[in-house]
Motif scaffolding. Structure first.
Motif, PDB file in Angstrom:
ATOM      1  N   TYR A   1       0.825  -1.212   0.000  1.00  0.00           N
ATOM      2  CA  TYR A   1       0.000   0.000   0.000  1.00  0.00           C
ATOM      3  C   TYR A   1       0.859   1.263   0.000  1.00  0.00           C
ATOM      4  CZ  TYR A   1      -3.611   3.294   1.691  1.00  0.00           C
ATOM      5  OH  TYR A   1      -4.483   4.352   1.849  1.00  0.00           O
ATOM      6  N   LEU A   2       2.035   1.200   0.599  1.00  0.00           N
ATOM      7  CA  LEU A   2       2.917   2.364   0.662  1.00  0.00           C
ATOM      8  C   LEU A   2       3.691   2.595  -0.628  1.00  0.00           C
ATOM      9  CD1 LEU A   2       4.368   1.877   4.276  1.00  0.00           C
ATOM     10  CD2 LEU A   2       2.489   3.382   3.576  1.00  0.00           C
ATOM     11  N   CYS A   3       3.657   1.603  -1.539  1.00  0.00           N
ATOM     12  CA  CYS A   3       4.381   1.729  -2.809  1.00  0.00           C
ATOM     13  C   CYS A   3       3.609   2.591  -3.804  1.00  0.00           C
ATOM     14  CB  CYS A   3       4.645   0.343  -3.397  1.00  0.00           C
ATOM     15  SG  CYS A   3       5.850  -0.614  -2.447  1.00  0.00           S
ATOM     16  N   ASP A   4       4.193   2.770  -4.963  1.00  0.00           N
ATOM     17  CA  ASP A   4       3.586   3.649  -5.974  1.00  0.00           C
ATOM     18  C   ASP A   4       2.285   3.078  -6.530  1.00  0.00           C
ATOM     19  OD1 ASP A   4       3.897   6.054  -7.798  1.00  0.00           O
ATOM     20  OD2 ASP A   4       3.772   4.445  -9.300  1.00  0.00           O
ATOM     21  N   ARG A   5       2.264   1.764  -6.774  1.00  0.00           N
ATOM     22  CA  ARG A   5       1.046   1.150  -7.324  1.00  0.00           C
ATOM     23  C   ARG A   5       1.093  -0.358  -7.152  1.00  0.00           C
ATOM     24  NH1 ARG A   5       4.542   2.300 -11.328  1.00  0.00           N
ATOM     25  NH2 ARG A   5       4.945   0.706 -12.940  1.00  0.00           N
ATOM     26  N   ILE A   6      -0.084  -0.967  -7.265  1.00  0.00           N
ATOM     27  CA  ILE A   6      -0.218  -2.415  -7.269  1.00  0.00           C
ATOM     28  C   ILE A   6      -0.711  -2.838  -8.646  1.00  0.00           C
ATOM     29  CG2 ILE A   6      -1.506  -4.392  -6.355  1.00  0.00           C
ATOM     30  CD1 ILE A   6      -1.617  -2.986  -3.660  1.00  0.00           C
ATOM     31  N   GLU A   7       0.007  -3.773  -9.255  1.00  0.00           N
ATOM     32  CA  GLU A   7      -0.403  -4.312 -10.543  1.00  0.00           C
ATOM     33  C   GLU A   7      -0.958  -5.712 -10.309  1.00  0.00           C
ATOM     34  OE1 GLU A   7       2.990  -4.142 -13.089  1.00  0.00           O
ATOM     35  OE2 GLU A   7       3.109  -1.946 -13.050  1.00  0.00           O
ATOM     36  N   THR A   8      -2.190  -5.949 -10.687  1.00  0.00           N
ATOM     37  CA  THR A   8      -2.845  -7.225 -10.435  1.00  0.00           C
ATOM     38  C   THR A   8      -2.482  -8.242 -11.519  1.00  0.00           C
ATOM     39  OG1 THR A   8      -4.837  -6.704 -11.712  1.00  0.00           O
ATOM     40  CG2 THR A   8      -4.769  -5.965  -9.415  1.00  0.00           C
ATOM     41  N   THR A   9      -2.854  -9.493 -11.293  1.00  0.00           N
ATOM     42  CA  THR A   9      -2.607 -10.534 -12.294  1.00  0.00           C
ATOM     43  C   THR A   9      -3.443 -10.308 -13.550  1.00  0.00           C
ATOM     44  OG1 THR A   9      -4.266 -11.919 -11.192  1.00  0.00           O
ATOM     45  CG2 THR A   9      -1.947 -12.297 -10.614  1.00  0.00           C
ATOM     46  N   GLY A  10      -4.483  -9.490 -13.438  1.00  0.00           N
ATOM     47  CA  GLY A  10      -5.304  -9.151 -14.597  1.00  0.00           C
ATOM     48  C   GLY A  10      -4.779  -7.959 -15.378  1.00  0.00           C
ATOM     49  N   GLN A  11      -3.526  -7.582 -15.121  1.00  0.00           N
ATOM     50  CA  GLN A  11      -2.851  -6.496 -15.832  1.00  0.00           C
ATOM     51  C   GLN A  11      -3.451  -5.123 -15.535  1.00  0.00           C
ATOM     52  OE1 GLN A  11      -0.035  -7.435 -17.442  1.00  0.00           O
ATOM     53  NE2 GLN A  11      -0.636  -9.456 -16.706  1.00  0.00           N
ATOM     54  N   GLN A  12      -4.159  -5.009 -14.424  1.00  0.00           N
ATOM     55  CA  GLN A  12      -4.677  -3.701 -14.012  1.00  0.00           C
ATOM     56  C   GLN A  12      -3.697  -3.052 -13.046  1.00  0.00           C
ATOM     57  OE1 GLN A  12      -8.540  -5.042 -12.498  1.00  0.00           O
ATOM     58  NE2 GLN A  12      -9.530  -4.013 -14.222  1.00  0.00           N
ATOM     59  N   SER A  13      -3.591  -1.732 -13.139  1.00  0.00           N
ATOM     60  CA  SER A  13      -2.676  -0.975 -12.288  1.00  0.00           C
ATOM     61  C   SER A  13      -3.480  -0.009 -11.423  1.00  0.00           C
ATOM     62  CB  SER A  13      -1.667  -0.209 -13.143  1.00  0.00           C
ATOM     63  OG  SER A  13      -0.768   0.508 -12.321  1.00  0.00           O
ATOM     64  N   HIS A  14      -3.225  -0.062 -10.103  1.00  0.00           N
ATOM     65  CA  HIS A  14      -3.973   0.778  -9.170  1.00  0.00           C
ATOM     66  C   HIS A  14      -2.991   1.631  -8.356  1.00  0.00           C
ATOM     67  CE1 HIS A  14      -7.702  -1.434  -9.964  1.00  0.00           C
ATOM     68  NE2 HIS A  14      -6.963  -2.519  -9.936  1.00  0.00           N
ATOM     69  N   THR A  15      -3.196   2.918  -8.377  1.00  0.00           N
ATOM     70  CA  THR A  15      -2.328   3.855  -7.672  1.00  0.00           C
ATOM     71  C   THR A  15      -2.464   3.701  -6.167  1.00  0.00           C
ATOM     72  OG1 THR A  15      -2.538   5.445  -9.473  1.00  0.00           O
ATOM     73  CG2 THR A  15      -1.754   6.288  -7.360  1.00  0.00           C
ATOM     74  N   MET A  16      -1.333   3.646  -5.482  1.00  0.00           N
ATOM     75  CA  MET A  16      -1.322   3.561  -4.026  1.00  0.00           C
ATOM     76  C   MET A  16      -0.731   4.855  -3.448  1.00  0.00           C
ATOM     77  SD  MET A  16      -2.788   0.687  -3.164  1.00  0.00           S
ATOM     78  CE  MET A  16      -3.895   0.495  -4.551  1.00  0.00           C
ATOM     79  N   CYS A  17      -0.071   4.785  -2.305  1.00  0.00           N
ATOM     80  CA  CYS A  17       0.341   6.003  -1.594  1.00  0.00           C
ATOM     81  C   CYS A  17       1.555   6.693  -2.208  1.00  0.00           C
ATOM     82  CB  CYS A  17       0.620   5.688  -0.125  1.00  0.00           C
ATOM     83  SG  CYS A  17      -0.860   5.206   0.794  1.00  0.00           S
ATOM     84  N   GLY A  18       2.406   5.954  -2.915  1.00  0.00           N
ATOM     85  CA  GLY A  18       3.536   6.581  -3.593  1.00  0.00           C
ATOM     86  C   GLY A  18       4.675   6.990  -2.702  1.00  0.00           C
ATOM     87  N   ILE A  19       4.757   6.429  -1.501  1.00  0.00           N
ATOM     88  CA  ILE A  19       5.864   6.768  -0.602  1.00  0.00           C
ATOM     89  C   ILE A  19       7.157   6.101  -1.076  1.00  0.00           C
ATOM     90  CG2 ILE A  19       6.724   6.530   1.761  1.00  0.00           C
ATOM     91  CD1 ILE A  19       3.730   6.736   2.629  1.00  0.00           C
ATOM     92  N   PHE A  20       7.053   4.867  -1.516  1.00  0.00           N
ATOM     93  CA  PHE A  20       8.179   4.193  -2.144  1.00  0.00           C
ATOM     94  C   PHE A  20       7.986   4.236  -3.656  1.00  0.00           C
ATOM     95  CE2 PHE A  20       7.875   1.945   2.030  1.00  0.00           C
ATOM     96  CZ  PHE A  20       9.049   2.468   2.572  1.00  0.00           C
ATOM     97  N   PRO A  21       8.999   4.637  -4.408  1.00  0.00           N
ATOM     98  CA  PRO A  21       8.820   4.979  -5.828  1.00  0.00           C
ATOM     99  C   PRO A  21       8.874   3.783  -6.775  1.00  0.00           C
ATOM    100  CG  PRO A  21      11.071   5.419  -5.180  1.00  0.00           C
ATOM    101  CD  PRO A  21      10.366   4.949  -3.933  1.00  0.00           C
ATOM    102  N   PHE A  22       8.300   2.654  -6.355  1.00  0.00           N
ATOM    103  CA  PHE A  22       8.262   1.496  -7.245  1.00  0.00           C
ATOM    104  C   PHE A  22       6.936   0.770  -7.063  1.00  0.00           C
ATOM    105  CE2 PHE A  22      11.406   0.872  -3.768  1.00  0.00           C
ATOM    106  CZ  PHE A  22      10.640   0.122  -2.890  1.00  0.00           C
ATOM    107  N   ALA A  23       6.632  -0.068  -8.023  1.00  0.00           N
ATOM    108  CA  ALA A  23       5.374  -0.813  -8.013  1.00  0.00           C
ATOM    109  C   ALA A  23       5.602  -2.216  -7.484  1.00  0.00           C
ATOM    110  CB  ALA A  23       4.799  -0.875  -9.424  1.00  0.00           C
ATOM    111  N   VAL A  24       4.506  -2.869  -7.097  1.00  0.00           N
ATOM    112  CA  VAL A  24       4.528  -4.295  -6.789  1.00  0.00           C
ATOM    113  C   VAL A  24       3.533  -4.971  -7.723  1.00  0.00           C
ATOM    114  CG1 VAL A  24       5.283  -4.109  -4.399  1.00  0.00           C
ATOM    115  CG2 VAL A  24       2.862  -3.942  -4.919  1.00  0.00           C
TER     116      VAL A  24
END
Length: 454
Positions: free
Chosen positions: A333-356
């Protein structure tokens, strides 16, 4: 000294039906009017929530490797004291896990083992399985056995005849195959107790089935023991200022917490204030820090992303120097975004500048013993922490430029930092290093960051 019953339920392997039968036994004993205290062997978060669902009591994790022998003994005695029955659910197969195995814990706590055997694909051969478990480690007392997924009276007859005169363990029951009692699962395991995976009707049916097919009277008799002297745990530290407000994220997305961690934080002076990153639009008022546990942010990524007000509040708190600790799902949640297995990208808090990014297979699993490489609010350089890692996501993108605090192996670092924020995949347990909870709350006491009023 009160005389009560205490035992550990162990399986021959994962998937033997251990959890379903364990919560069924707990629920049936509670329905008899007994006070049932549950425990879980190992680092699991889900099974303790199911235990709490049926007993109404906190289920402590007892993990010899992660928590240490002293903590396991003291916590068991502390929570067991005054109750009628203690039920410890094992992990995996009885002997799996070495020092962290169910067998090792049963020996440490001097508990008899109730072995659960999946008999669905065998008959006479199950006697050889039980005999092998009895002889593998003679100092582990296998006092009783329950055969699960028994298909017919003839199936039962074959098992009984094969056991006669061969095995020492008492047969406590033959539980039938019944899909009504199967708890639904997903990538991280069974559904949580808070989700009510078994409704009231199903629980009543399970209790009736346990009473019918398992000899609970004999189970209680063979597991009788005298409780240890009253044990004090989580004693408040009088030297630290009280009522330091710590915001703790707790909802469907963030639900993985070791309950004893929360008790240790309270003992050091924390006033825990629970909030929901899914539903709330602001952080709790006057909080000096935030604790994001693990859970299922990937299942709720769209709602977390849509709650822009909360994401902004967390980001503002971090950038103003606020103390934040996030582990696994909380780290995601503290990262920039979460990418799901369905190839969707959801913006998170952006404290850490990388995605999971979520994967379809398990990414990492195992115990970890990181060493702090710098002073921080979790402790001082050179101190070792203890925890466990279990996740299906991975960091995508470069982490170069983001400092880390944990040295795990020669070439593995973790514990990403930004100002006073620490995040990573490790779930830490505070038991083997009580300085961790002391340091955490001590830093909060001196923090000048205060959240805005909700």
């Amino acid at each position: 000294m009160k005389t009560s019953s205490a035992f550990l339920t162990g399986g021959t392997a994962s998937g033997s039906g251990k959890t379903t039968l364990t919560i069924g036994i707990m629920a049936a004993l509670k329905a008899r009017g007994l006070s049932v205290q549950p425990f879980k062997c190992g680092p699991d978060f889900i099974d303790p929530s199911l235990h709490r669902m049926v007993t109404g009591k906190i289920s402590s994790n007892l993990d010899l490797r992660m928590c240490g022998r002293e903590f396991c003994r003291d916590t068991f005695n502390f929570r067991f004291n005054g109750n009628d029955v203690a039920v410890v659910e094992g992990v995996m197969g009885l002997f799996d896990g070495g020092i962290a195995s169910s067998a090792a814990l049963a020996k440490e706590l001097e508990l008899p083992v109730i072995l659960i055997v999946d008999a669905s694909s065998a008959a006479e051969s199950v006697a050889a399985i039980v005999k092998g478990f009895e002889s593998f480690s003679p100092d582990v007392e296998i006092a009783g056995v329950i055969f699960n997924r028994v298909g017919s009276p003839r199936h039962r007859e074959l098992i009984e005849k094969s056991m006669a005169g061969i095995c020492k363990a008492q047969i406590l029951g033959f539980f039938p195959r019944d899909i009504r009692f199967e708890i639904p699962d997903r990538h991280l395991g069974l559904h949580m107790g808070e989700e009510k995976p078994l409704n009231e009707v199903q629980l009543k049916q399970l209790v009736l089935a346990v009473e019918k097919h398992i000899d609970l009277d004999q189970l209680l008799q063979i597991s009788r023991r005298t409780q240890a002297a009253e044990q004090e745990m989580f004693v408040a530290n009088a030297s630290i200022a009280k009522n330091v407000r710590l915001a703790v994220a707790r909802d469907e997305a963030f639900c993985f917490y070791y309950e004893d961690n929360l008790k240790m934080l309270e003992a050091e002076g924390a006033e825990l204030v629970f909030f929901s990153p899914l539903s709330d639009t602001a952080l709790p008022a006057d909080c000096k820090g935030i604790y994001f546990g693990g859970g299922y942010p990937e299942l709720h990524a769209e709602r977390l992303s849509e709650n822009q007000a909360m994401r902004q509040a967390v980001n503002d708190f971090a950038r103003s120097g606020g103390i934040i600790y996030g582990e696994c799902g909380g780290f995601m949640y503290l990262c920039d975004r979460i990418e799901t297995t369905g190839q969707q990208s959801h913006t998170m808090c952006g404290i850490f500048p990388f995605a999971v990014q979520m994967k379809t297979r398990l990414s990492r699993l195992g115990y970890r013993k990181p060493c702090l490489v710098a002073d921080c609010f979790l402790g001082r350089r050179g101190q070792h922490l203890h925890g466990h890692e279990f996740h299906y996501s991975e960091i995508v993108g470069s982490t170069v430029g983001t400092p880390t605090l944990y040295q795990i192996d020669a070439d593995i670092v973790e514990g990403y930092t930004f100002k006073n924020v620490i995040g990573g995949y490790l779930h830490l347990h505070f038991a083997r290093n009580r300085e961790l909870s002391k340091s955490f709350i001590s830093e909060l006491t001196g923090s000048q960051i205060i959240t805005k009023t909700t």
